[in-house]
Scaffold this active site. Sequence first.
Site, short mmCIF file in Angstrom:
data_model
loop_
_atom_site.label_atom_id
_atom_site.label_comp_id
_atom_site.label_asym_id
_atom_site.label_seq_id
_atom_site.Cartn_x
_atom_site.Cartn_y
_atom_site.Cartn_z
N ARG A 57 -16.52 -2.87 10.46
CA ARG A 57 -15.14 -2.52 10.11
C ARG A 57 -14.13 -3.33 10.90
O ARG A 57 -12.98 -3.47 10.50
CB ARG A 57 -14.93 -1.01 10.34
CG ARG A 57 -13.54 -0.52 10.00
CD ARG A 57 -13.51 0.99 9.74
NE ARG A 57 -14.17 1.76 10.76
CZ ARG A 57 -13.58 2.18 11.90
NH1 ARG A 57 -12.33 1.84 12.17
NH2 ARG A 57 -14.26 2.91 12.77
N TYR A 110 4.24 -7.94 -8.80
CA TYR A 110 2.98 -7.40 -9.31
C TYR A 110 3.08 -5.89 -9.38
O TYR A 110 3.61 -5.24 -8.47
CB TYR A 110 1.84 -7.85 -8.41
CG TYR A 110 0.54 -7.15 -8.65
CD1 TYR A 110 -0.06 -7.15 -9.91
CD2 TYR A 110 -0.10 -6.46 -7.63
CE1 TYR A 110 -1.25 -6.48 -10.14
CE2 TYR A 110 -1.29 -5.80 -7.85
CZ TYR A 110 -1.86 -5.81 -9.11
OH TYR A 110 -3.04 -5.15 -9.34
N ASP A 182 3.22 -13.14 -1.19
CA ASP A 182 1.96 -13.10 -1.94
C ASP A 182 1.76 -14.47 -2.58
O ASP A 182 2.51 -14.87 -3.48
CB ASP A 182 2.04 -12.00 -3.01
CG ASP A 182 0.70 -11.78 -3.72
OD1 ASP A 182 -0.10 -12.73 -3.78
OD2 ASP A 182 0.48 -10.66 -4.22
N LYS A 207 -9.06 -13.73 -6.98
CA LYS A 207 -8.54 -14.66 -7.97
C LYS A 207 -8.99 -16.09 -7.69
O LYS A 207 -10.18 -16.37 -7.70
CB LYS A 207 -7.01 -14.53 -8.01
CG LYS A 207 -6.49 -13.10 -8.07
CD LYS A 207 -7.00 -12.29 -9.22
CE LYS A 207 -6.25 -11.00 -9.47
NZ LYS A 207 -6.37 -9.96 -8.43
#
Length: 391
Positions: A57, A110, A182, A207
């Site tokens: 983690r 977005y 972004d 992406k």
Amino acid sequence: MSELRPETRVVHPPQPPVEDSRPITMPIYQTSGFVFDDPAVMADAMGRPDGPFVYGRYSNPTVRALESAVSGLEGGVAAFATGSGMGAINTVLYALLKPGDHVIAQKSLYGGTAATLNDLAARFGVTVTHVNEADPGAVREAARPETRMLYLETISNPMTLVADLPGMCAAARELGLVSVVDNTFASPVLCRPIEHGADIVVHSTTKYLSGHTDVVGGLAVFRDHELHEKVWHHSTVLGASADPFPAWLTLRGMQTLALRMERHCSNARLLATRLVEHPAVSAVHWPGLPSHPSYEIAGKLLPDFGGVFSFDLAGGRAAGERFMKSVRLALLAPSLGGVETLTMHPATTSHRSLDAEALARFGIGEGTVRIAVGIEHPEDLWADIEQALAD
């Protein structure tokens, strides 16, 4: 490696050292934790992002290799990877904003980001002012004493508006705001926002970075170590960390990023320029077209204009539904940036959480269709689109 061009650096990502030799490709460290001989060393490792590996983690050698690779491409000093792009966005927003803060964000966002900002507003009283992505003066006018952040997208989803990153980030710096960009639609091949003044760059690695529609992941890159460490501590508690296998797939996919982006962009250019002339299409939204509102700033900021664009069908929603049912080569599916061409209807998918007023503010119509152009032969793609428009 810093002196090399991005096209070379994506082929040679950094790797943790191995005594006397090293593997050609980064191994997958598929382990949940790491063993220590000294409890003091273990305690120290759990408190800092650049220490020895201790628990999945916190980080992992494969994950850190991805973080280092993208950070280097973006010109940052450090990064952390997450299990999704929204994991990266939410970690940054929740780490840096508190109740009563104010955010300045561009109008065209977005849908997932817009939904998160709406959630922050409803639950914690974080207010948001939306401004034009290419108007630094609007940032200065919107600023308040409680303003903490400017949020932008290099190329917006789905209307492909291009932010004036140098001007907007300069305004944020003058006002003492953290600027978050972004960069998913551009990738580090087309733009590196930190070079234009951004403090944090976020990606959906799902992406273009991974590029093969087999990964869900995210990543945040930081201009300075202090900000990275602050958000990293929050990320370890939030638990949106990346898994080593998707990180490895992303590293593998990134090695062809520059080649793929060249084909994505050239294919998009052919399709967008032909659609402008099609009688069934009322508008095409791609920043490489002189008619696009971002054409001038895109020409200054980007070497090419991206592989995603949207177009409006004159027949509205009914025409959009017919088109998406009629395409054969292009696939009706979410996401983008993979080798195959995908199409979707933003009003009912990526931006489904927005009401009619918000959709109109973002420029999304009932007949808006988004095309994420793949790397197929462009004439095959055009033949498919042309027959779908004829139905």
